[in-house]
Design a protein around this motif. Structure first.
Motif, PDB file in Angstrom:
ATOM      1  N   GLY A 242    -110.400 121.895 -29.788  1.00 14.87           N
ATOM      2  CA  GLY A 242    -109.194 121.318 -30.375  1.00 14.87           C
ATOM      3  C   GLY A 242    -109.287 119.807 -30.500  1.00 14.87           C
ATOM      4  O   GLY A 242    -108.841 119.215 -31.497  1.00 14.87           O
ATOM      5  N   PHE A 243    -109.876 119.158 -29.476  1.00 14.58           N
ATOM      6  CA  PHE A 243    -110.085 117.717 -29.506  1.00 14.58           C
ATOM      7  C   PHE A 243    -111.019 117.336 -30.654  1.00 14.58           C
ATOM      8  O   PHE A 243    -110.801 116.358 -31.369  1.00 14.58           O
ATOM      9  CB  PHE A 243    -110.652 117.265 -28.153  1.00 14.58           C
ATOM     10  N   VAL A 244    -112.060 118.148 -30.853  1.00 20.04           N
ATOM     11  CA  VAL A 244    -112.994 117.925 -31.966  1.00 20.04           C
ATOM     12  C   VAL A 244    -112.253 117.992 -33.295  1.00 20.04           C
ATOM     13  O   VAL A 244    -112.393 117.107 -34.159  1.00 20.04           O
ATOM     14  CB  VAL A 244    -114.132 118.966 -31.946  1.00 20.04           C
TER      15      VAL A 244
ATOM     16  N   TYR B 176    -104.247 124.954 -19.850  1.00 20.93           N
ATOM     17  CA  TYR B 176    -104.926 125.542 -21.000  1.00 20.93           C
ATOM     18  C   TYR B 176    -106.328 124.965 -21.162  1.00 20.93           C
ATOM     19  O   TYR B 176    -106.568 123.786 -20.930  1.00 20.93           O
ATOM     20  CB  TYR B 176    -104.111 125.315 -22.273  1.00 20.93           C
ATOM     21  N   GLY B 177    -107.252 125.856 -21.551  1.00 19.75           N
ATOM     22  CA  GLY B 177    -108.646 125.448 -21.722  1.00 19.75           C
ATOM     23  C   GLY B 177    -109.484 125.600 -20.475  1.00 19.75           C
ATOM     24  O   GLY B 177    -110.689 125.381 -20.503  1.00 19.75           O
ATOM     25  N   MET B 178    -108.850 125.983 -19.373  1.00 19.16           N
ATOM     26  CA  MET B 178    -109.578 126.186 -18.119  1.00 19.16           C
ATOM     27  C   MET B 178    -109.609 127.671 -17.773  1.00 19.16           C
ATOM     28  O   MET B 178    -108.574 128.334 -17.769  1.00 19.16           O
ATOM     29  CB  MET B 178    -108.916 125.411 -16.970  1.00 19.16           C
TER      30      MET B 178
ATOM     31  N   ARG C  56    -103.101 134.460 -27.656  1.00 22.47           N
ATOM     32  CA  ARG C  56    -103.970 134.777 -26.522  1.00 22.47           C
ATOM     33  C   ARG C  56    -105.442 134.794 -26.921  1.00 22.47           C
ATOM     34  O   ARG C  56    -106.317 134.910 -26.073  1.00 22.47           O
ATOM     35  CB  ARG C  56    -103.604 136.149 -25.945  1.00 22.47           C
ATOM     36  N   HIS C  57    -105.704 134.710 -28.216  1.00 18.13           N
ATOM     37  CA  HIS C  57    -107.081 134.812 -28.709  1.00 18.13           C
ATOM     38  C   HIS C  57    -107.458 133.554 -29.483  1.00 18.13           C
ATOM     39  O   HIS C  57    -108.017 132.612 -28.916  1.00 18.13           O
ATOM     40  CB  HIS C  57    -107.200 136.067 -29.574  1.00 18.13           C
ATOM     41  N   GLY C  58    -107.113 133.473 -30.745  1.00 18.62           N
ATOM     42  CA  GLY C  58    -107.608 132.385 -31.583  1.00 18.62           C
ATOM     43  C   GLY C  58    -106.815 131.096 -31.515  1.00 18.62           C
ATOM     44  O   GLY C  58    -107.291 130.062 -31.972  1.00 18.62           O
ATOM     45  N   GLY C  59    -105.608 131.140 -30.952  1.00 15.32           N
ATOM     46  CA  GLY C  59    -104.762 129.942 -30.960  1.00 15.32           C
ATOM     47  C   GLY C  59    -104.813 129.117 -29.698  1.00 15.32           C
ATOM     48  O   GLY C  59    -104.012 128.192 -29.513  1.00 15.32           O
ATOM     49  N   ALA C  60    -105.783 129.411 -28.811  1.00 16.83           N
ATOM     50  CA  ALA C  60    -105.803 128.744 -27.509  1.00 16.83           C
ATOM     51  C   ALA C  60    -106.055 127.245 -27.612  1.00 16.83           C
ATOM     52  O   ALA C  60    -105.481 126.458 -26.853  1.00 16.83           O
ATOM     53  CB  ALA C  60    -106.858 129.394 -26.616  1.00 16.83           C
ATOM     54  N   ASN C  61    -106.916 126.814 -28.561  1.00 13.96           N
ATOM     55  CA  ASN C  61    -107.221 125.380 -28.627  1.00 13.96           C
ATOM     56  C   ASN C  61    -106.015 124.559 -29.085  1.00 13.96           C
ATOM     57  O   ASN C  61    -105.906 123.376 -28.775  1.00 13.96           O
ATOM     58  CB  ASN C  61    -108.448 125.101 -29.506  1.00 13.96           C
ATOM     59  N   ILE C  62    -105.098 125.179 -29.821  1.00  5.00           N
ATOM     60  CA  ILE C  62    -103.867 124.485 -30.212  1.00  5.00           C
ATOM     61  C   ILE C  62    -103.045 124.165 -28.971  1.00  5.00           C
ATOM     62  O   ILE C  62    -102.489 123.069 -28.841  1.00  5.00           O
ATOM     63  CB  ILE C  62    -103.053 125.345 -31.200  1.00  5.00           C
ATOM     64  N   LYS C  63    -102.983 125.123 -28.050  1.00  6.40           N
ATOM     65  CA  LYS C  63    -102.267 124.904 -26.797  1.00  6.40           C
ATOM     66  C   LYS C  63    -102.892 123.753 -26.001  1.00  6.40           C
ATOM     67  O   LYS C  63    -102.190 122.950 -25.383  1.00  6.40           O
ATOM     68  CB  LYS C  63    -102.268 126.185 -25.955  1.00  6.40           C
TER      69      LYS C  63
END
Length: 467
Positions: free
Chosen positions: A396-398, A329-331, A281-288
């Motif tokens: 995450g894309f970066v 995710y990401g929104m 819910r915190h640091g792993g969001a960009n993986i999702k």
């Protein structure tokens, strides 16, 4: 005889878990009855004020006729607009993370000599990581999760510090600077140990170079050939700057304040913050976000079709696609509504990197999703307060374009955020606040004590009735 396995969930444990769930459930209506602000947020989503800070400020609303009105998001580090900070780095063609560290820790921007002294100190601390530490701690029993590896390394560094429990400002500053310097090494070496022992990949350990920036050193020690382009290092540096700090109320930084307020040592406080940041819910969001787009690219035949992409996004919200969680995710963000300034800053550089990597089509897909998602969320969920892309949408894309392994996505976040955690730990110590101890109201019913014999008879009678 079967060997004991630590991960075994036995029948007895499962039965105890049922009892745990049965007797630990709290009626959700009680939170409203007693006006409990769950997650320390009120019913409108605004955070409950629990402290004061000068380190950073998040602006998502403006005051119009005494009313709070959503506005374009802004982020300030020690009173300096992050957008201006980044523009300065780009215009003067220099890496900015080290300068950001100086600003967050000391409350002002450095001149050339001050910045040179800081970068020299960080380089010195990087070189002081003992060879024996890499061999005996990082390389032995490598964890499947790099955040656990990082936390273990931080806690073990306590044993190497003769002044580990000294919480004077001078000593804590020294410890924080050492951790800021060492986080890239602890993270990357931890990943390389895991990759070697679990995946059978070749093991290589590059020593950091004192003349390189933090971002450059990450790419240098991670890649077998140590090669990287200037644009790659610039964008990774930018990502570190944008993730370095985000207010005292985010979960991991608040953890830093809470644990620091108990008077504990720096290594324990930072390890606790790492435990918080590890959470999805915190640091792993960009993986999702990355995994969601991988699924999208498989399911959507025409990436340029707004109809197909829009249908996939609708399916996400209706739990028909990807992980069936009902989320794009990401929104969206807990604080920002109209825009996340970090995402706005990052987006332009992502476009440049996608062109260098030949991934313009994929970038166009991200841009389309960013444009369509708010409209679809408003229609499907009837949410009209404003939903925009957050920093995780593009970060995450970066990292994928930089060929960073997914196992390092959250540690990269930690490599940046240790700067903010350090500033907040020092702020908590300098202002000598009370131990942070929020109130919890008990809603348990009082029970009559029964002897062991009475409880046993009661259980036997219950078994007879069930039979």
């Amino acid at each position: 005889m079967k060997e004991f396995e630590y991960a075994d969930i036995t029948k007895e444990v499962k039965e105890l878990a049922i009892l745990c769930k049965k007797n630990s459930r709290i009626d959700p209506e009680l939170y409203g009855k007693y006006e409990v602000k769950r997650g320390l947020r009120d019913i409108s989503g605004k955070g409950v004020l629990t402290g004061l800070t000068e380190i950073s400020e998040i602006v998502s609303y403006s005051i119009v006729d005494s009313d709070l009105v959503p506005c374009e998001g802004k982020l300030y580090y020690q009173g300096v607009n992050v957008k201006d900070l980044v523009n300065g780095f780009i215009e003067e063609k220099r890496f900015g993370f080290e300068e950001t560290v100086y600003l967050l820790l000391f409350g002002e921007l450095p001149d050339k000599e001050q910045l040179s002294n800081l970068t020299g100190l960080l380089a010195k601390y990087r070189e002081e990581l003992p060879t024996s530490f890499v061999r005996d701690i990082i390389m032995k029993a490598p964890s499947r999760d790099m955040m656990n590896t990082l936390a273990r390394s931080v806690l073990t560094l306590y044993s190497y510090d003769e002044l580990a429990d000294d919480t004077s400002v001078e000593n804590v500053l020294r410890q924080c600077l050492q951790l800021i310097a060492l986080f890239p090494l602890l993270s990357v070496y931890g990943y390389q140990a895991f990759s070697h022992y679990h995946d059978g990949n070749s093991l290589f350990i590059h020593s950091p170079k004192p003349e390189l920036s933090t971002a450059e050193n990450i790419l240098h020690i991670l890649r077998p050939d140590s090669k990287f382009s200037h644009l790659e290092a610039t964008i990774l540096d930018l990502a570190l700057v944008l993730h370095a700090e985000h207010g005292g109320g985010n979960n991991s930084t608040f953890t830093t304040h809470v644990v620091t307020s108990s008077g504990t040592d720096t290594y324990s406080a930072i390890a606790a913050s790492l435990g918080s940041l590890k959470g999805p819910r915190h640091g792993g969001a960009n993986i999702k976000v990355v995994k969601m787009f991988e699924d999208m690219k498989e399911k959507v035949k025409d990436w340029e079709s707004e109809e197909e992409v829009g249908q996939y996004l609708s399916d996400l919200l209706n739990k028909k696609a990807f992980d069936h969680a009902g989320l794009i995710y990401g929104m969206g963000h807990a604080v920002y509504s109209i825009s996340d300034p970090r995402a706005d800053i990052l987006k332009g550089f992502v476009k440049n990197l996608s062109e260098e990597k030949g991934l313009q089509k994929e970038y166009a897909l991200y841009s389309m999703v960013e444009r369509l998602a708010p409209e679809i969320i408003a229609r499907e969920r009837r949410i009209y307060k404003g939903v925009s892309a957050n920093v995780d949408f593009y970060s995450g894309f970066v990292y994928r374009m930089l060929d960073l392994p997914m196992e390092l996505y959250t540690p990269i976040f930690a490599i940046a955020r240790i700067a903010g955690w350090s500033a907040h730990r020092l702020e908590e110590i300098i202002n000598d606040g009370k131990i942070i101890r929020p109130g919890y109201k008990s809603v348990a019913k009082h029970k009559e004590y029964k002897t062991m014999e009475e409880r046993t008879v009661q259980e036997e009678n219950a078994d007879i009735r069930l039979a």
